[in-house]
Write a protein that holds these residues in place. Sequence first.
Motif: not given
Length: 229
Positions: A13-32
Amino acid sequence: MLSKKAQRINNQNNFFYLTLALVFLLISASLDKVITSGFLQYILEIFTFITFGICLLSLRFDKNWFRFLSSLVVAWLIAVITRTVLGIEEIEIIMLLLMFIFFYGTFRSIMRQILFTGSINSNKIIGSMALFLLLGLMWAIGYLILVHFFPGSFQGLNKGAWNKNFADAAYFSFVTLTTLGYGDILPITPIAKVFAYLEAIIGVFYMAIVVSSLVSSSREQYFIDHFDD
């Protein structure tokens, strides 16, 4: 010793967590981009560090890349602290270079594990999505580095703090990678145009590689399941 939560990340399941982290990184960019005061202005750097950590936990099964990527994270963290304490803005280019190398290393590690290797499962399909996100992130960082050295390379993307420009760079990168081309951010200089059309070509080529890899693995598994004695 890894915590119980870290141990939940395994090679199924490692790629599920990794992909989720990348998505949240992109979302955080808009927040910042819309937060301008206090500690929260560093939200993108915090999410970047968290993403690095999840990537490391997800790729710890690939020992060689794990050691290399761990050293990059340490170097990036030192650069962030130095920039923050000393106020040396030029250190940001070092941070961007380290981020690019880290995401490239992550891309290589995932690619070795999912393309044309073994049977298809949901984890590998999610991993192919992670590869696509990493491509877009690497090109976004490349655009930020380009703007740093050659201001005016893009219309709608100006030189400035990386955490304020990252959302726009990522937006332009994924619009280019998927060949949508909305036109609100445009490459102006010849080198910027080269960067843009090379990304579009790689995006199309990547889709062909992923499809052929999944089909090849699926056919191989089919023959194994039906004809192997």
